[in-house]
Design a protein around this motif. Structure first.
Motif, mmCIF file in Angstrom:
data_model
loop_
_atom_site.group_PDB
_atom_site.id
_atom_site.type_symbol
_atom_site.label_atom_id
_atom_site.label_comp_id
_atom_site.label_asym_id
_atom_site.label_seq_id
_atom_site.Cartn_x
_atom_site.Cartn_y
_atom_site.Cartn_z
ATOM 1 N N CYS A 106 63.224 8.044 29.233
ATOM 2 C CA CYS A 106 62.802 6.813 29.903
ATOM 3 C C CYS A 106 61.898 5.971 28.999
ATOM 4 C CB CYS A 106 62.079 7.143 31.205
ATOM 5 S SG CYS A 106 63.158 7.762 32.517
ATOM 6 N N LEU A 156 58.905 12.032 39.768
ATOM 7 C CA LEU A 156 59.621 11.049 38.961
ATOM 8 C C LEU A 156 59.966 9.803 39.770
ATOM 9 C CD1 LEU A 156 62.028 13.460 37.040
ATOM 10 C CD2 LEU A 156 59.938 12.368 36.164
ATOM 11 N N VAL A 185 62.975 13.882 30.696
ATOM 12 C CA VAL A 185 63.089 12.657 31.495
ATOM 13 C C VAL A 185 62.124 11.601 30.966
ATOM 14 C CG1 VAL A 185 62.702 11.631 33.765
ATOM 15 C CG2 VAL A 185 63.903 13.816 33.578
ATOM 16 N N GLU A 186 60.880 12.003 30.733
ATOM 17 C CA GLU A 186 59.873 11.046 30.280
ATOM 18 C C GLU A 186 60.223 10.481 28.912
ATOM 19 O OE1 GLU A 186 56.346 13.385 30.601
ATOM 20 O OE2 GLU A 186 56.102 13.000 32.752
ATOM 21 N N ILE A 243 68.288 8.640 37.529
ATOM 22 C CA ILE A 243 68.026 9.993 37.054
ATOM 23 C C ILE A 243 68.636 10.974 38.043
ATOM 24 C CG2 ILE A 243 66.246 11.704 36.502
ATOM 25 C CD1 ILE A 243 64.339 9.239 36.099
ATOM 26 N N THR A 272 62.286 4.483 39.120
ATOM 27 C CA THR A 272 63.695 4.729 38.797
ATOM 28 C C THR A 272 64.289 5.634 39.868
ATOM 29 O OG1 THR A 272 63.225 4.581 36.430
ATOM 30 C CG2 THR A 272 65.289 5.618 37.061
ATOM 31 N N HIS A 285 64.625 4.429 26.367
ATOM 32 C CA HIS A 285 65.830 3.757 26.841
ATOM 33 C C HIS A 285 65.609 3.209 28.242
ATOM 34 C CE1 HIS A 285 67.962 5.606 23.475
ATOM 35 N NE2 HIS A 285 67.418 6.750 23.827
ATOM 36 N N GLU A 286 66.404 2.216 28.593
ATOM 37 C CA GLU A 286 66.397 1.708 29.962
ATOM 38 C C GLU A 286 67.289 2.612 30.797
ATOM 39 O OE1 GLU A 286 67.446 -2.302 32.597
ATOM 40 O OE2 GLU A 286 67.721 -2.298 30.405
ATOM 41 N N ILE A 287 66.682 3.351 31.694
ATOM 42 C CA ILE A 287 67.401 4.313 32.526
ATOM 43 C C ILE A 287 67.548 3.733 33.929
ATOM 44 C CG2 ILE A 287 67.411 6.639 33.473
ATOM 45 C CD1 ILE A 287 67.770 6.558 30.438
ATOM 46 N N SER A 288 68.786 3.661 34.409
ATOM 47 C CA SER A 288 69.028 3.073 35.728
ATOM 48 C C SER A 288 68.976 4.107 36.843
ATOM 49 C CB SER A 288 70.396 2.382 35.740
ATOM 50 O OG SER A 288 71.442 3.322 35.504
ATOM 51 N N THR A 301 58.014 6.603 39.450
ATOM 52 C CA THR A 301 58.189 5.713 38.301
ATOM 53 C C THR A 301 58.978 4.465 38.675
ATOM 54 O OG1 THR A 301 60.259 6.751 37.578
ATOM 55 C CG2 THR A 301 58.207 7.713 36.772
ATOM 56 N N ARG A 308 72.584 6.085 32.581
ATOM 57 C CA ARG A 308 72.384 7.098 33.622
ATOM 58 C C ARG A 308 72.062 8.425 32.947
ATOM 59 N NH1 ARG A 308 77.272 6.724 37.831
ATOM 60 N NH2 ARG A 308 75.940 8.245 38.897
#
Length: 342
Positions: free
Chosen positions: A157, A182, A153-154, A165, A187, A160-163, A185, A139
């Protein structure tokens, strides 16, 4: 009579690299180049610091660096009142020179370069400071709504695997515009105001502070023990984005001790209060190369202020990407003075 050799076209073939062209360089390429530079022996403590010149409406920042077969200098203007003019706070250009003749080969959009370089340095720090398995979704919380917030943020992401934002910002219209961008994307994106961000802090695995705030953004006691906090918004000894509580709890990593003690209020203010000692600061180079181990059992804090060597390393990658995309033959011909992979 004019010497005909003196009129040689110094600027012939120079590449003018725009914001859109800078965006062609993947952030992972920039991160890997920065890591390689540190592993190959670059010592930020010995690098030339940036200098400042006060102007009528702000200041100029001058940032020179040299490495291998390249030298470069970024010139930036910082104008606090530019929002009222509809202009960015930071504007500028990076001029790249190539050996052996130190020929100017590229002018790169300085703002775009900064917006790639700073998130790349932060991403490098996070790469080495995360204690959780990179296979687990993370997170992400970002304070700020400007280009650096978007860039961070970019970058996170991309690596890493972002679940989820979480965006925290004072300007609701800018915050909502960034969130909408965002959200495309895929997410999930949640938005918070500064006064209602407790959930965004307590649940975050990565927190990026990308604001112009001069006082702490959140209570450092709320940060998870295994979280990584990145603070990059300030390069003033009198401004800070994180508080003494976080600094006291965290293992603190810095770009260099010298630059931090000159410019980083996030560290200078706690140092003056006795919250942390200079010997408690871990240089990023030592963390990347394994010379230093950040203490376990608490959050990790990375403080960045930006250094000229980073612009050069990333600027070279931007230049190479630009050449390769526009001249396929150049892609197989490494530039002189540096190995094919910086």
């Amino acid at each position: 009579m004019t010497d005909p050799t003196s009129s040689a076209p110094t600027f012939a073939g120079m590449h003018l690299i725009s914001e859109d062209a800078v965006a062609e360089t993947p952030v992972r390429v920039a991160v890997d180049a920065l890591e390689a530079a540190l592993r190959e022996g670059l010592d930020p403590e010995r690098e030339t610091p940036r200098s400042r010149l006060a102007t009528q409406t702000g200041e100029m920042l001058i940032m020179p660096a040299t490495r291998g077969g390249y030298s470069g200098c970024k010139l930036l203007s910082s104008t606090p009142d530019n929002a009222s003019r509809g202009l960015p706070l930071i504007q500028g250009a990076f001029l790249l020179f190539e050996d052996p003749g130190q020929r100017p080969v590229a002018v790169i959009d300085g703002t775009a370069l900064t917006n790639l370089r700073t998130p790349a340095v932060s991403a490098l720090a996070v790469r080495h400071l995360l204690t959780r398995s990179t296979g687990e979704p993370l997170r992400l919380t970002v304070f700020g709504t400007g280009p650096q917030a978007r860039g961070h943020v970019e970058a996170m992401c991309a690596l890493h695997e972002i679940s989820e934002i979480s965006l925290v910002g004072r300007d609701s219209s800018r915050r909502d515009r960034l969130a909408a961008r965002l959200d495309r994307t895929g997410t999930p994106v949640r938005v918070y105001g500064p006064g209602s961000c407790t959930e965004a802090v307590t649940g975050a695995d990565i927190i990026c502070c990308c604001t112009s705030a001069s006082t702490p953004l959140f209570d450092g006691a709320l940060v998870k023990p295994d979280a990584v906090v990145v603070a990059v918004g300030s390069h003033s000894p009198h401004a800070r984005e994180v508080d003494d509580t976080l600094v006291a709890r965290a293992g603190v990593v810095v770009e260099s001790r010298a630059s931090t003690l000159r410019e980083a209020g996030d560290v200078i203010i706690p140092l003056a209060a006795g919250v942390v000692r200079p010997e408690d600061l871990h240089p990023l180079r030592d963390v990347v190369t394994g010379r230093a181990q950040v203490p376990a059992g608490g959050p990790r804090l990375f403080k960045g202020t930006g250094m000229p060597w980073q612009d050069l390393v990333v600027g070279v990658e931007v230049y190479r990407t630009h050449r390769a995309r526009r001249s396929p033959a150049a892609a197989s011909d490494p530039a002189p003075g540096l190995p094919a992979e910086v």
